[in-house]
Design a protein around this motif. Structure first.
Motif, short mmCIF file in Angstrom:
data_model
loop_
_atom_site.label_atom_id
_atom_site.label_comp_id
_atom_site.label_asym_id
_atom_site.label_seq_id
_atom_site.Cartn_x
_atom_site.Cartn_y
_atom_site.Cartn_z
N VAL A 308 0.83 -1.21 0.00
CA VAL A 308 0.00 0.00 0.00
C VAL A 308 0.86 1.26 0.00
O VAL A 308 1.83 1.37 0.76
CB VAL A 308 -0.94 0.01 1.23
N THR A 309 0.49 2.19 -0.86
CA THR A 309 1.11 3.50 -0.91
C THR A 309 0.04 4.55 -0.68
O THR A 309 -1.05 4.47 -1.25
CB THR A 309 1.78 3.75 -2.27
N GLN A 310 0.35 5.53 0.17
CA GLN A 310 -0.62 6.59 0.47
C GLN A 310 0.15 7.87 0.76
O GLN A 310 1.16 7.85 1.47
CB GLN A 310 -1.47 6.21 1.68
N ALA A 311 -0.31 8.98 0.19
CA ALA A 311 0.38 10.26 0.38
C ALA A 311 -0.63 11.39 0.41
O ALA A 311 -1.73 11.28 -0.14
CB ALA A 311 1.39 10.49 -0.74
N GLY A 313 -0.32 15.02 -0.82
CA GLY A 313 0.58 15.91 -1.55
C GLY A 313 1.97 15.29 -1.61
O GLY A 313 2.14 14.14 -2.01
N ASP A 314 2.97 16.05 -1.16
CA ASP A 314 4.35 15.56 -1.17
C ASP A 314 4.67 14.71 0.06
O ASP A 314 5.75 14.11 0.14
CB ASP A 314 5.33 16.74 -1.23
N HIS A 315 3.75 14.68 1.01
CA HIS A 315 4.00 13.94 2.25
C HIS A 315 3.58 12.49 2.09
O HIS A 315 2.38 12.17 2.04
CB HIS A 315 3.24 14.59 3.41
N VAL A 316 4.54 11.60 1.98
CA VAL A 316 4.26 10.17 1.80
C VAL A 316 4.06 9.55 3.19
O VAL A 316 4.96 9.57 4.03
CB VAL A 316 5.41 9.46 1.06
N VAL A 317 2.87 8.98 3.41
CA VAL A 317 2.56 8.35 4.69
C VAL A 317 3.03 6.90 4.68
O VAL A 317 3.66 6.43 5.64
CB VAL A 317 1.04 8.43 4.98
N TYR A 318 2.68 6.16 3.62
CA TYR A 318 3.12 4.76 3.49
C TYR A 318 3.73 4.56 2.10
O TYR A 318 3.30 5.16 1.12
CB TYR A 318 1.95 3.77 3.60
N ARG A 319 4.69 3.70 2.06
CA ARG A 319 5.22 3.24 0.77
C ARG A 319 5.51 1.76 0.89
O ARG A 319 6.35 1.33 1.68
CB ARG A 319 6.49 4.01 0.38
N GLY A 320 4.78 0.94 0.12
CA GLY A 320 4.98 -0.51 0.15
C GLY A 320 4.61 -1.14 1.48
O GLY A 320 5.28 -2.07 1.93
N MET A 321 3.56 -0.66 2.14
CA MET A 321 3.17 -1.18 3.45
C MET A 321 2.35 -2.45 3.31
O MET A 321 1.46 -2.54 2.47
CB MET A 321 2.37 -0.14 4.22
N ILE A 354 -7.40 3.70 -1.39
CA ILE A 354 -5.94 3.66 -1.37
C ILE A 354 -5.41 4.09 -2.73
O ILE A 354 -6.05 3.87 -3.77
CB ILE A 354 -5.41 2.27 -0.98
N GLN A 355 -4.24 4.71 -2.71
CA GLN A 355 -3.66 5.24 -3.94
C GLN A 355 -2.81 4.21 -4.67
O GLN A 355 -2.56 4.33 -5.85
CB GLN A 355 -2.82 6.47 -3.61
N GLY A 356 -2.35 3.21 -3.91
CA GLY A 356 -1.57 2.14 -4.54
C GLY A 356 -1.62 0.89 -3.70
O GLY A 356 -1.74 0.97 -2.48
N GLY A 357 -1.56 -0.28 -4.30
CA GLY A 357 -1.64 -1.53 -3.57
C GLY A 357 -3.07 -2.04 -3.47
O GLY A 357 -3.98 -1.54 -4.15
N THR A 358 -3.28 -3.02 -2.60
CA THR A 358 -4.61 -3.63 -2.47
C THR A 358 -5.02 -3.73 -1.00
O THR A 358 -4.17 -3.85 -0.11
CB THR A 358 -4.63 -5.05 -3.08
N CYS A 359 -6.34 -3.70 -0.79
CA CYS A 359 -6.93 -3.91 0.53
C CYS A 359 -8.06 -4.91 0.37
O CYS A 359 -9.06 -4.62 -0.31
CB CYS A 359 -7.45 -2.59 1.11
N GLU A 360 -7.90 -6.09 0.96
CA GLU A 360 -8.90 -7.15 0.80
C GLU A 360 -9.43 -7.57 2.18
O GLU A 360 -8.65 -7.95 3.06
CB GLU A 360 -8.28 -8.36 0.10
N LEU A 361 -10.75 -7.51 2.32
CA LEU A 361 -11.39 -8.03 3.52
C LEU A 361 -11.69 -9.50 3.33
O LEU A 361 -12.02 -9.94 2.22
CB LEU A 361 -12.69 -7.27 3.81
N GLY A 362 -11.59 -10.29 4.39
CA GLY A 362 -11.86 -11.71 4.30
C GLY A 362 -13.35 -11.99 4.14
O GLY A 362 -14.19 -11.09 4.19
#
Length: 438
Positions: A308-311, A313-321, A354-362
């Protein structure tokens, strides 16, 4: 410094408090406590001049000023963090008493700015944060900047409404230590017992439309209140026994001519006792009891976040989480303000994409979300009942009877359910958000 004399405040048929009086000196450090909806924030608003009392007066000593920090901030703009701390921005959220920002620039910059930077550092800001626009920070960090502004200004009286809500542990400990040396007075609304114990020399309790004043810290208040209740109950029982004893005499001999004068005397004794009768102490500790309903059994995997990637603006919160949770796990999420704790919960709840990656609920997994900012999940234009009934779209089993039963269990009485959400206190909004979650 501040004198409150015989003030009363009502909203329609509901009286919050009446004939409340209080004198605050420059050295007072007072905690303001009481049940949700008792009127703590309203009392602050009256002191601030944001609302008017129905009766009574509020008088400031000449030259006294105050600084106020509310529970939630307004949206931040292009002003920098350092500008907020130096009070160089008009119309800030922390209201001041009869003054404007330019009045406080009598100190030379070489004195004021270093102090502002020291306070910002204590509250967790890095030097590179000082000139960043406030709008690039999370709400918690913006509140810290406004808190820094109050400490830089050093008003004679600090009015703080839940000031620790947006602080992580290190900032909270620094702030607590700083306030122990603060040269002015303060009144704090807080649910943090350790914070109140560390700072308060007295406690104000709003209860049953009355303001009670107790000496000492919060633990002293709890002990004194319990001792007072025991004494009050003993006096009440003694008085009731005396009244019952006198009444038995009246009942037995009142009709006899030879005892009529004595019986009449006993009746007058009863009347005198009733005029000065001690009231039976109320059990004002109302506990909410509830349990989460049984949910359908899910698969072993409850949620899976991948790359997961989330930002912002220029502030990146997660990268590859990456993050996984399994059935039955109970996890606590910690970290400094701005690290992305609330963002992660919003992703898990499906509130933000989410801006990048995946989120899957079971399988068989449904998320329920309780937001830090209640306004995110509550419609302020609804009544309490309408807001509870709005969950029918997600759960067809929600009936009017079920909604009112749940609201009653969370201390919303018969007439409360028709109040607009916008007039609820912070604690009442929290209870309504829990009703919706259930």
């Amino acid at each position: 410094m501040l004198t409150i004399a015989d003030i009363s405040k009502s909203y329609g048929p509901r009286t919050l408090f009446e004939d409340v009086s209080l004198f605050i000196q420059r050295t007072d450090r007072l905690g303001l406590v009481g049940p949700n909806g008792a009127g703590k924030s309203t009392l602050f608003n009256l002191i601030l001049g944001e609302e008017s009392a129905d009766a009574g007066t509020i008088t400031w000593e000449r030259g006294a000023d105050f600084g106020f920090l509310p529970q939630q901030s307004e949206p931040a703009g292009d002003e920098t963090i350092l500008q907020i701390a130096l009070w160089q921005v008009k119309g800030l959220i922390g209201r001041e008493h009869g003054e404007n920002p330019d009045d406080h620039h009598h100190e030379t910059d070489y004195t004021l700015e270093p102090r502002a930077k020291r306070i910002l550092a204590g509250l967790g800001f890095r030097e590179i944060d000082h000139n960043r626009p406030a709008r690039t920070f999370s709400g918690g960090w913006v509140m810290r900047a406004h808190l820094a502004r109050l400490l830089v200004r050093e008003p004679a009286l600090l009015l703080l409404d839940e000031p620790t809500n947006h602080l992580d542990l290190s900032a909270l400990l620094w702030f607590q230590e700083y306030l122990t040396r603060y040269p002015g007075g303060m009144v704090l609304i807080s649910h943090d017992r350790a914070f109140l114990n560390a700072l308060c020399t007295g406690v104000l309790e709003l209860r049953n439309k009355t303001l009670y004043r107790w000496t000492g810290d919060y633990d002293d208040f709890v002990r004194q209140k319990e001792e007072h209740k025991v004494q009050q109950l003993a006096s009440f029982k003694t008085q009731q026994r005396e009244i019952a004893h006198l009444q038995r005499f009246v009942d037995r001999f009142g009709a006899k001519a030879s005892m009529a004068s004595r019986a009449k005397s006993k009746e007058k004794q009863i009347e005198r006792l009733q005029d000065v009768a001690v009231e039976e102490p109320e059990d004002d500790l109302i506990r909410i009891k509830f349990r989460f309903p049984k949910t359908p059994r899910s698969g072993l995997k409850v949620v899976d976040l991948s790359d997961v990637t989330q930002a912002y603006g220029d502030h990146v919160v997660y990268r590859g989480m990456n993050f996984q949770a399994e059935r039955g796990e109970r996890l606590v999420l910690v970290g400094p303000n701005g690290a992305g704790k609330s963002t992660l919960l919003k992703i898990l709840a499906g509130v933000i994409p989410i801006q990048g990656g995946t989120c899957e609920l079971g399988s068989n997994v449904k998320a329920g979300y309780f937001s830090q900012n209640r306004s995110d999940t509550l419609n302020m234009k609804h009544t309490v009942l309408e807001e509870a009934m709005s969950m029918r779209d997600e759960n067809p089993e929600v009936t009017m009877q079920l909604a009112r039963t749940l609201l009653g269990g969370f201390l919303f009485r018969k007439d409360d359910v028709f109040k607009p959400v916008s007039v609820l206190s912070g604690g009442e909004r929290s209870r309504l958000a829990l009703v919706k979650l259930l």
